[in-house]
Design a protein around this motif. Structure first.
Motif, PDB file in Angstrom:
ATOM      1  N   CYS A  20      -7.746   6.012 -51.060  1.00 17.13           N
ATOM      2  CA  CYS A  20      -8.040   4.749 -50.360  1.00 17.13           C
ATOM      3  C   CYS A  20      -7.954   3.570 -51.322  1.00 17.13           C
ATOM      4  O   CYS A  20      -7.385   2.521 -50.988  1.00 17.13           O
ATOM      5  CB  CYS A  20      -9.428   4.808 -49.733  1.00 17.13           C
ATOM      6  SG  CYS A  20      -9.551   5.830 -48.261  1.00 17.13           S
ATOM      7  N   VAL A  23      -4.240   2.911 -52.280  1.00 16.26           N
ATOM      8  CA  VAL A  23      -3.508   2.269 -51.179  1.00 16.26           C
ATOM      9  C   VAL A  23      -3.951   0.821 -51.021  1.00 16.26           C
ATOM     10  O   VAL A  23      -3.116  -0.088 -50.855  1.00 16.26           O
ATOM     11  CB  VAL A  23      -3.729   3.055 -49.875  1.00 16.26           C
ATOM     12  CG1 VAL A  23      -3.180   2.273 -48.681  1.00 16.26           C
ATOM     13  CG2 VAL A  23      -3.059   4.417 -49.955  1.00 16.26           C
ATOM     14  N   THR A  40       7.051   1.701 -41.312  1.00 16.01           N
ATOM     15  CA  THR A  40       5.945   2.656 -41.460  1.00 16.01           C
ATOM     16  C   THR A  40       6.383   4.093 -41.250  1.00 16.01           C
ATOM     17  O   THR A  40       5.598   5.018 -41.465  1.00 16.01           O
ATOM     18  CB  THR A  40       4.826   2.337 -40.465  1.00 16.01           C
ATOM     19  OG1 THR A  40       5.362   2.374 -39.130  1.00 16.01           O
ATOM     20  CG2 THR A  40       4.244   0.957 -40.734  1.00 16.01           C
ATOM     21  N   PHE A  57      -1.097  -1.080 -40.389  1.00 14.77           N
ATOM     22  CA  PHE A  57      -0.706   0.089 -41.176  1.00 14.77           C
ATOM     23  C   PHE A  57      -1.791   0.433 -42.196  1.00 14.77           C
ATOM     24  O   PHE A  57      -2.146   1.602 -42.370  1.00 14.77           O
ATOM     25  CB  PHE A  57       0.618  -0.181 -41.890  1.00 14.77           C
ATOM     26  CG  PHE A  57       1.059   0.946 -42.784  1.00 14.77           C
ATOM     27  CD1 PHE A  57       1.529   2.131 -42.251  1.00 14.77           C
ATOM     28  CD2 PHE A  57       1.017   0.812 -44.168  1.00 14.77           C
ATOM     29  CE1 PHE A  57       1.937   3.182 -43.068  1.00 14.77           C
ATOM     30  CE2 PHE A  57       1.417   1.849 -44.998  1.00 14.77           C
ATOM     31  CZ  PHE A  57       1.884   3.037 -44.453  1.00 14.77           C
ATOM     32  N   SER A  61      -4.021   3.870 -42.098  1.00 14.76           N
ATOM     33  CA  SER A  61      -3.979   4.742 -43.279  1.00 14.76           C
ATOM     34  C   SER A  61      -5.374   5.025 -43.804  1.00 14.76           C
ATOM     35  O   SER A  61      -5.734   6.186 -44.070  1.00 14.76           O
ATOM     36  CB  SER A  61      -3.123   4.107 -44.383  1.00 14.76           C
ATOM     37  OG  SER A  61      -1.790   3.920 -43.958  1.00 14.76           O
ATOM     38  N   LEU A 100      -0.721  12.642 -49.350  1.00  9.71           N
ATOM     39  CA  LEU A 100      -0.662  11.522 -48.411  1.00  9.71           C
ATOM     40  C   LEU A 100      -0.861  10.190 -49.119  1.00  9.71           C
ATOM     41  O   LEU A 100      -0.211   9.190 -48.774  1.00  9.71           O
ATOM     42  CB  LEU A 100      -1.720  11.712 -47.324  1.00  9.71           C
ATOM     43  CG  LEU A 100      -1.479  12.878 -46.362  1.00  9.71           C
ATOM     44  CD1 LEU A 100      -2.621  12.995 -45.372  1.00  9.71           C
ATOM     45  CD2 LEU A 100      -0.160  12.704 -45.627  1.00  9.71           C
ATOM     46  N   VAL A 104       1.886   7.168 -48.878  1.00  9.44           N
ATOM     47  CA  VAL A 104       1.541   5.853 -48.314  1.00  9.44           C
ATOM     48  C   VAL A 104       1.802   4.748 -49.337  1.00  9.44           C
ATOM     49  O   VAL A 104       2.361   3.691 -49.007  1.00  9.44           O
ATOM     50  CB  VAL A 104       0.077   5.833 -47.838  1.00  9.44           C
ATOM     51  CG1 VAL A 104      -0.331   4.419 -47.430  1.00  9.44           C
ATOM     52  CG2 VAL A 104      -0.108   6.782 -46.658  1.00  9.44           C
ATOM     53  N   PRO A 208       3.772  10.265 -41.705  1.00  9.47           N
ATOM     54  CA  PRO A 208       2.582  10.732 -42.435  1.00  9.47           C
ATOM     55  C   PRO A 208       1.506  11.279 -41.501  1.00  9.47           C
ATOM     56  O   PRO A 208       0.893  12.312 -41.768  1.00  9.47           O
ATOM     57  CB  PRO A 208       2.106   9.468 -43.165  1.00  9.47           C
ATOM     58  CG  PRO A 208       3.340   8.647 -43.342  1.00  9.47           C
ATOM     59  CD  PRO A 208       4.114   8.864 -42.081  1.00  9.47           C
TER      60      PRO A 208
END
Length: 328
Positions: A20, A23, A40, A57, A61, A100, A104, A208
């Motif tokens: 997190c 991203v 995306t 997005f 995410s 992931l 991302v 994703p």
């Protein structure tokens, strides 16, 4: 929460806030360079074929990471009565966050290369970047497996099974094995629905998110039919069509084997691999099941036809294994 379980929950969950953060930092540092809408979803040929608002997005995410973090924390806690499976769940959960998170961030950076005024349809994401992400996930999975620790090895059984336990007559020179295949219609249906949902999610929310759905659907389909074996190795369960993953309860951990009727929903809350305090096992349907009382006081069950024969054989082999100078 026991220390070992707490450590494994940490192994499963820690990568999610890290992902997190990665991203969020990438998004904030590159926000002014992102096209609106941004790409995306990367489809065939590594070309963008799905688009959304950059802020949406980011929100989706982060929500996915939060949801998966909570899910794997719960699954790791839930499998606390099955240490081997708990260790695997923790390593897999953390590895998924790494893969992931990498993907991302790669999507955000690929959009930034096009620029704020650019055409998001020209965004590309080479397959090698995704491969690197999965390689990083594999590395974390291995490290997480090691960090999760083996835990205490249950003490082996030393005495024979109780005198009133069923046994299968075998001469000293004889060896025997037992095997059956059992399937679950409910699990086939659940896996099929999940995979179809993954395709639909891929079109709507990007690949994703579809990957997450597929990650749950594929195991359901692969494990809808399993082979159950009882022999000198104990109880072994594998997918009917594959040699792996393999779940084994060694003979030395089995105090006594028997059989009983198991209701999938009432006794274990569903189908598949189930783990609750004091009981764990593979339940693909309701009905007759091998019931093994383990040396740690818990019960391991596997629903399968002709469970009585398997249990009797296990008791006989256990007696032979534990007799002075005996061999399985």
């Amino acid at each position: 929460m026991p220390m070992l379980t707490a450590r494994r929950v940490l192994v499963a969950v820690l990568p999610y806030p890290v992902a997190c953060a990665a991203v969020t930092v990438s998004y904030r540092s590159l926000r002014d360079r992102l096209p609106d809408p941004m790409a995306t979803h990367i489809g065939p040929g590594d070309k963008a074929d799905g688009f959304d608002d950059p802020g949406a997005f980011l929100g989706v995410s982060l929500s996915v990471f939060l949801g998966l973090g909570v899910l794997f924390a719960f699954l790791t806690w839930l499998t606390r009565s099955a240490p081997g499976q708990q260790r695997a769940v923790a390593a897999a959960g953390g590895g998924m966050a790494v893969a992931l998170g990498w993907i991302v961030v790669a999507i955000v950076r690929a959009n930034a290369e096009v620029g704020a005024g650019g055409d998001a349809a020209s965004v590309t994401l080479p397959g090698r970047l995704a491969a690197v992400g999965f390689a990083a996930a594999l590395v974390y999975g291995v490290l997480g497996w090691l960090a999760a620790g083996r835990g205490e090895t249950p003490a082996p059984a030393t005495g024979p099974a109780p005198a009133d336990a069923a046994r299968l007559p075998l001469a000293e020179s004889e060896s025997a094995g037992w095997t059956r295949v059992v399937g679950s219609r409910a699990q086939v249906g659940g896996g099929a629905i999940t995979l179809v949902s993954a395709v639909l999610v891929g079109f709507v929310a990007g690949w994703p998110a579809a990957l997450i759905c597929a990650a749950f659907g594929v195991p359901l389909v692969l494990l809808c039919r399993v082979r159950v074996s009882a022999d000198r190795r104990g109880i072994t369960v594998t997918p009917a069509a594959l040699p792996w993953p393999r779940l084994n309860v060694p003979l030395e951990r089995i105090e006594e084997a028997g059989h009983r009727s198991v209701d999938a929903l009432r006794d274990l809350g569903g189908w598949g691999y189930r783990a609750h305090p004091g009981i764990s096992g593979i339940v693909l349907r309701s009905g007759d099941a091998i019931s093994a009382r383990l040396t740690n006081g818990s019960e391991f069950v596997v629903t399968v036809d002709d469970a009585a024969t398997a249990a009797a054989l296990l008791n006989t082999l256990a007696d032979r294994e534990r007799s002075i100078g005996g061999r399985a």
